[in-house]
Design a protein around this motif. Structure first.
Motif, short mmCIF file in Angstrom:
data_model
loop_
_atom_site.label_atom_id
_atom_site.label_comp_id
_atom_site.label_asym_id
_atom_site.label_seq_id
_atom_site.Cartn_x
_atom_site.Cartn_y
_atom_site.Cartn_z
N GLY A 12 -0.21 -2.50 -14.60
CA GLY A 12 0.87 -1.92 -13.82
C GLY A 12 0.44 -1.12 -12.60
N ALA A 13 -0.81 -0.69 -12.55
CA ALA A 13 -1.26 0.12 -11.41
C ALA A 13 -1.25 -0.67 -10.11
CB ALA A 13 -2.64 0.70 -11.68
N THR A 14 -1.71 -1.91 -10.14
CA THR A 14 -1.75 -2.71 -8.91
C THR A 14 -0.33 -3.05 -8.47
OG1 THR A 14 -3.85 -3.61 -9.67
CG2 THR A 14 -2.85 -4.66 -7.76
N GLU A 15 0.56 -3.26 -9.41
CA GLU A 15 1.96 -3.49 -9.07
C GLU A 15 2.55 -2.25 -8.39
OE1 GLU A 15 6.18 -4.85 -11.15
OE2 GLU A 15 4.42 -4.52 -12.41
N GLU A 16 2.21 -1.07 -8.91
CA GLU A 16 2.70 0.17 -8.30
C GLU A 16 2.19 0.31 -6.87
OE1 GLU A 16 2.61 4.99 -9.17
OE2 GLU A 16 1.87 3.63 -10.72
N VAL A 17 0.94 -0.05 -6.63
CA VAL A 17 0.38 -0.02 -5.28
C VAL A 17 1.11 -1.02 -4.39
CG1 VAL A 17 -1.67 -0.55 -3.88
CG2 VAL A 17 -1.89 0.84 -5.95
N ALA A 18 1.33 -2.23 -4.88
CA ALA A 18 2.03 -3.26 -4.10
C ALA A 18 3.43 -2.79 -3.71
CB ALA A 18 2.09 -4.57 -4.88
N GLU A 19 4.14 -2.19 -4.65
CA GLU A 19 5.49 -1.69 -4.36
C GLU A 19 5.44 -0.57 -3.31
OE1 GLU A 19 8.34 -2.92 -5.22
OE2 GLU A 19 7.75 -4.31 -6.80
N ALA A 20 4.44 0.30 -3.41
CA ALA A 20 4.30 1.39 -2.42
C ALA A 20 3.96 0.83 -1.04
CB ALA A 20 3.23 2.38 -2.88
N ILE A 21 3.09 -0.16 -0.99
CA ILE A 21 2.75 -0.81 0.29
C ILE A 21 4.02 -1.44 0.87
CG2 ILE A 21 1.51 -2.74 1.34
CD1 ILE A 21 -0.80 -2.07 -0.66
N LYS A 149 -4.73 7.08 -9.76
CA LYS A 149 -5.14 8.47 -9.54
C LYS A 149 -4.03 9.16 -8.74
CE LYS A 149 -9.66 8.67 -10.74
NZ LYS A 149 -10.37 9.78 -11.32
N PRO A 150 -3.89 10.47 -8.90
CA PRO A 150 -2.87 11.20 -8.13
C PRO A 150 -3.04 10.99 -6.62
CG PRO A 150 -3.80 12.59 -9.86
CD PRO A 150 -4.63 11.33 -9.82
N GLY A 151 -1.92 10.78 -5.96
CA GLY A 151 -1.91 10.61 -4.51
C GLY A 151 -2.13 9.19 -4.03
N GLU A 152 -2.52 8.28 -4.90
CA GLU A 152 -2.82 6.91 -4.47
C GLU A 152 -1.56 6.12 -4.09
OE1 GLU A 152 -6.36 5.49 -4.06
OE2 GLU A 152 -5.91 7.59 -3.66
N ALA A 153 -0.46 6.33 -4.79
CA ALA A 153 0.78 5.63 -4.41
C ALA A 153 1.22 6.07 -3.01
CB ALA A 153 1.88 5.88 -5.43
N GLU A 154 1.09 7.34 -2.73
CA GLU A 154 1.46 7.85 -1.41
C GLU A 154 0.51 7.31 -0.34
OE1 GLU A 154 3.00 10.41 -4.56
OE2 GLU A 154 0.98 9.72 -4.16
N ARG A 155 -0.77 7.22 -0.68
CA ARG A 155 -1.74 6.66 0.26
C ARG A 155 -1.44 5.19 0.53
NH1 ARG A 155 -7.01 4.65 0.57
NH2 ARG A 155 -7.36 4.57 -1.68
N ALA A 156 -1.03 4.46 -0.52
CA ALA A 156 -0.68 3.04 -0.36
C ALA A 156 0.54 2.88 0.54
CB ALA A 156 -0.43 2.40 -1.73
N GLU A 157 1.52 3.75 0.36
CA GLU A 157 2.72 3.68 1.22
C GLU A 157 2.34 3.96 2.68
OE1 GLU A 157 7.09 5.78 1.78
OE2 GLU A 157 6.08 5.96 -0.15
N ALA A 158 1.49 4.94 2.91
CA ALA A 158 1.05 5.25 4.28
C ALA A 158 0.24 4.09 4.86
CB ALA A 158 0.21 6.54 4.28
N TRP A 159 -0.59 3.45 4.05
CA TRP A 159 -1.37 2.28 4.49
C TRP A 159 -0.41 1.16 4.90
CZ3 TRP A 159 -2.51 -2.72 2.44
CH2 TRP A 159 -3.62 -3.36 3.02
N GLY A 160 0.63 0.93 4.08
CA GLY A 160 1.62 -0.09 4.41
C GLY A 160 2.34 0.21 5.72
N ALA A 161 2.70 1.48 5.92
CA ALA A 161 3.39 1.87 7.17
C ALA A 161 2.48 1.64 8.37
CB ALA A 161 3.84 3.32 7.08
N ALA A 162 1.21 2.03 8.24
CA ALA A 162 0.25 1.82 9.35
C ALA A 162 0.06 0.33 9.61
CB ALA A 162 -1.09 2.50 9.02
N LEU A 163 -0.02 -0.46 8.57
CA LEU A 163 -0.17 -1.91 8.71
C LEU A 163 1.05 -2.49 9.43
CD1 LEU A 163 -1.62 -4.57 8.07
CD2 LEU A 163 -0.58 -4.47 5.78
N GLY A 164 2.23 -2.03 9.07
CA GLY A 164 3.46 -2.49 9.74
C GLY A 164 3.47 -2.18 11.22
N ARG A 165 2.97 -1.00 11.57
CA ARG A 165 2.92 -0.64 13.01
C ARG A 165 1.92 -1.52 13.76
NH1 ARG A 165 3.35 4.41 10.61
NH2 ARG A 165 1.13 4.85 10.75
#
Length: 168
Positions: A12-21, A149-165
């Protein structure tokens, strides 16, 4: 613009990262986040492909490493197919398709753990994709139940936003 995020996840962790991205990318265009088991084999019409999976034995999962993960799981695993097999089975890939890769792995030096995202990137380049950012890793605990790990979902979301830009 059509963005497709394809993930493989055992616990489930990789799925959580994918959803955040996907959440981060959604500010740029509509995003579809899909389990590799249901991922399309024709990428016609996809404008950005993001692929991710867990790191198993220094790289992308294999049937034997997925079986081992299933044996460790308290709950059913999320994916039954691997990103490796899906990438090998994809038919149509638009030439120069922009792509990015990610993985989940334990938080140790990459030289010690490996990174599935590097193998994913290599396979995508072989299929004619153009990697728009370096491969990225997101960190999990050492036991399946530890999750991200704590903060990784937020980091994944930020990575996705940067990738989108970058791609818009």
């Amino acid at each position: 613009m059509r963005i497709l995020v394809v993930f493989e996840s055992m616990f489930g962790a990789t799925e959580e990262v994918a959803e955040a991205i996907g959440k981060g990318l959604a500010g740029s265009a509509p995003v579809e986040v899909v389990n590799v088991d249901k991922a399309p084999r024709d990428l016609t019409g996809v404008d950005l492909l993001v692929v991710g999976g867990p790191t198993h034995v220094h790289g992308m999962s294999r049937a034997a490493t997925r079986k081992s993960a299933e044996d460790q799981a308290h709950d059913p695993t999320r994916s039954h197919t691997g990103v490796r097999e899906w990438l090998d089975s994809v038919g149509t890939v638009p030439a120069g398709l922009p792509a990015a890769t990610f993985d989940t792995r334990i938080d140790k030096a990459r030289v010690l753990t490996g990174a599935a995202s590097l193998g994913e990137a290599k396979r995508l380049r072989r299929r004619g994709c153009r990697l728009v950012v370096p491969a990225e890793s997101f960190f999990v605990g050492t036991a399946p139940e530890d999750g991200l790990k704590p903060g990784e979902a937020e980091r994944a979301e930020a990575w996705g936003a940067a990738l989108g830009r970058i791609v818009s």
